[in-house]
Structure formats: structure tokens, C-alpha cells
Scaffold this motif. Sequence first.
Motif, short mmCIF file in Angstrom:
data_model
loop_
_atom_site.label_atom_id
_atom_site.label_comp_id
_atom_site.label_asym_id
_atom_site.label_seq_id
_atom_site.Cartn_x
_atom_site.Cartn_y
_atom_site.Cartn_z
N VAL A 13 0.83 -1.20 0.00
CA VAL A 13 0.00 0.00 0.00
C VAL A 13 0.86 1.25 0.00
N LEU A 14 1.87 1.28 0.88
CA LEU A 14 2.70 2.47 1.00
C LEU A 14 3.59 2.66 -0.22
N ALA A 15 4.16 1.57 -0.74
CA ALA A 15 5.05 1.70 -1.89
C ALA A 15 4.29 2.21 -3.12
N CYS A 16 3.18 1.56 -3.44
CA CYS A 16 2.42 1.97 -4.63
C CYS A 16 1.75 3.33 -4.42
N GLY A 17 1.15 3.52 -3.24
CA GLY A 17 0.51 4.80 -2.97
C GLY A 17 1.49 5.95 -3.00
N ALA A 18 2.67 5.75 -2.41
CA ALA A 18 3.67 6.81 -2.37
C ALA A 18 4.18 7.15 -3.76
N MET A 19 4.39 6.15 -4.60
CA MET A 19 4.90 6.42 -5.95
C MET A 19 3.85 7.11 -6.81
N ILE A 20 2.59 6.75 -6.61
CA ILE A 20 1.51 7.43 -7.35
C ILE A 20 1.45 8.90 -6.97
N VAL A 21 1.48 9.17 -5.67
CA VAL A 21 1.43 10.56 -5.21
C VAL A 21 2.68 11.32 -5.64
N THR A 22 3.83 10.65 -5.64
CA THR A 22 5.06 11.29 -6.10
C THR A 22 4.92 11.81 -7.52
N LEU A 23 4.40 10.99 -8.42
CA LEU A 23 4.23 11.42 -9.82
C LEU A 23 3.16 12.49 -9.96
N SER A 24 1.99 12.24 -9.39
CA SER A 24 0.87 13.15 -9.58
C SER A 24 1.14 14.52 -8.97
#
Length: 406
Positions: A13-24
Motif C-alpha cells: 500500500v505504501l510503496a504503490c501509494g507513495a509512488m503514485i502521489v510522487t508522480l501526480s
Amino acid sequence: MPTADRKLSMTQVLACGAMIVTLSMGIRHGFGLWLLPITQAQGWDRGTFSFAIAIQNLSWGVIGIFAGMLADRFGAFKVLIGGTLLYAAGLAGMALSPNSTIFALTAGVLIGAAQAGTTYAVVYGVIGRQLDPAKRSWAMGVAAAAGSFGQFLMVPVEGFLIRGLGWQQALLVLSVVVLLIMPLAFGLREPGFAGGAIPPKRQQTVGQALAEAFRYPSFQLLMAGYFVCGFQVVFIGVHLPSYLKDKGLSPEVASYALGLIGLFNVIGTYVAGTLGQTVARRKILACIYLGRAIAISVFLWAPLSPLSVYIFAAVMGMLWLSTVPPTNAAVAQIFGVAHLSMLGGFIFFSHQIGSFLGVWLGGVLYDRTGSYDVVWYIAIGLGVLAALVNLPVREAPIVRGAPQPA
């Protein structure tokens, strides 16, 4: 174990969620770098560009409410996929807009809708549903820190792309880069929503949850504070590069300053999320808003130089998105997580109204007065006000009786 009861791992959850927020979030934080190149190339005034970005923030806020509802009902995955496609289309449209109306529709409406479906409200809903409440505030801090790292990472990259490729080609490159969110979204496919399954039955309907929240004074106070947050950060994020150029500083100073805001916000959001596990969130929020007011005042009072800009950026970075984890954790604590994405969307709508006014007034008042001074002073006054309105917030969970009838 039934599918609806199985949880995603915290690491996933944290890895995918963090990378999504990083890009967006990383891409959006660099939009201020396009103000001068686009207005000069198109022959527009700053108010025209500012209005489009103001529409973007308002679109994000309005559509974020419905994106949150959809994520609560059908899961975050589908919302993330739709938001990513809108983001790519909006960036490409922003580059190819032939006039200010189309620019407002693409840079404004489309990208605002895209951000509603790819940022905090949707990702925080997954965190709230999938992770232990004892780690919720900390996890939200990690996700917010990722958004801050995205700013540190992406703003210099965007500046490099503009200088190397020109503003139009740079936007087209970003429209391809943002599609990386789609494979990451698969990591947030929640088991309870798989195959169109309906999540477990809730204690409240959407209407009951909204009525309860809007009757609760603390929800209104949190919305008021978030309004101020939006006003301050979007005004600074979009207009700081132009403010510094007007004062005779090079564009590189602005790029480094925005990057420093992102870097230090990694620390600030993580600390705020961690403190939210043990310290009253209302106190954390009051300190953040008061700290912003003080930082802006000192920045305006001190002699302007690259060093003073970098110090201001570092201090503001510590306070930048550090409001996000304690605000959303407070909402989850008070109302529970069944409708967290939707309620977070309403809180964020208030933030975006503030964002609309901050970025729009920045452009309008500059065009009328030739200065950003009035908007800086408004930002200081609002910071003091936000510190005061957060102090009475009550964070204890609402005690409900028997389940309410549908």
C-alpha cells in the motif's frame, strides 16, 4: 479468509501509494515554472494563466468529492486508472491549446479532474481501509512525504525539460511520464472490491454520513483551516517564480526554491504524521499555520537574496503539506473510515476554494497593482486565523447509537 476481509500488505500500500502521489503531485508542483514561458509565447497576461490554474484547483476540489465517493464504492483502482488517462490528456492539451479558453479547459478542468483521481483523497482511502488504525497517521505522513519528494524530484526535472526542449515539448513528455501511474494502480486493487464485489455493508448511507459531518462543528473548523492551506501553498507555488524574477533573481533560484520546499516537506510531512500518533492533531495544525504566518512575515521583512529565498523555502517546506496527515487522520478518527475518501474530498474541496482564490488573486492583483504585496499580507492574516480556528477541534470518535435506517 473471505475476500472482503483480506487486507493488502502495508508495504504494498505504501510503496504503490507513495509512488503514485510522487508522480501526480510532483508534476503539479512545477506548474509555476510554465507561467512566464507560456504567457510570453502566447501573449497572455499573468491573470489568464492564473485563472486556468485557479480553475484547475476548483475542478480538483469539486470532482474530488465524487472521485472519493466512487473510490469508497468501487475501490481506488478504477478511479486511479481514469484519473491517469485524464492527466495525460490534460497535459497534452495544455501544450497544444490554441487559445486561452481551450487552455483553461485542459490545464484547468481536465488536469483538475485528473488530480482528483490520482492524489491524496483516493490513496488515503486505501490507507484508512487497509492499515491498522494505530499506524494510520504515520502511514498518511509517509504518503504525504512521497508527494513532497515528488516536488523535490520533479520540479528541477520540469525546469530542465523546459530549458532543453521548450515548454510545449516538455508538457508532451510529461503527458507520457504520467502514464506510469497506471501499472502502480494495480498495487492498490483492494480485495473487497475485486471483480465488482461490493464492500462490506456500512453503518451509514452517503447522505447520513454527510449530514453527520456537516452538523459537527469540528468538521467545519477543519474545512476552514484547509481553506487557508490551499490559499497559501498554491499562491506561493505558482507565483513565487514570477515574484523572484520581478525582484531580479534568476529563474534557477526559483527552481531550486521550489525543489527545496519539496525536499524539506518530506521531513515536515513525515514528522507531522508521526507526531499525530501521540500529539493532539489540532495543536499540530495550529502550530503549522502560525509558523507559516511567521515565515512569510520574516521573508518579506528580510533583505531579499538567493540565501534568504532558500531559507524561506526550507522553512515553508517543513510546513508545506504537513497539514495533510493530521487533517485526514483527524477526519478518520472522528468519523471512521467507511466514507473516508468522500469526507476527505469535502475537506479538500475547501482547500481548493482557497487555492482558487490564492492563485487567481495573485494574478489579478499583480496585473492591477504591479505587485504581489497585498496577497502576501492576506496570506499572513489567514495563517493566524487558521491557527486559531483549529484549536477548538474535538478529535474524539463520534459515538453512534444503533445503525441508522437507510
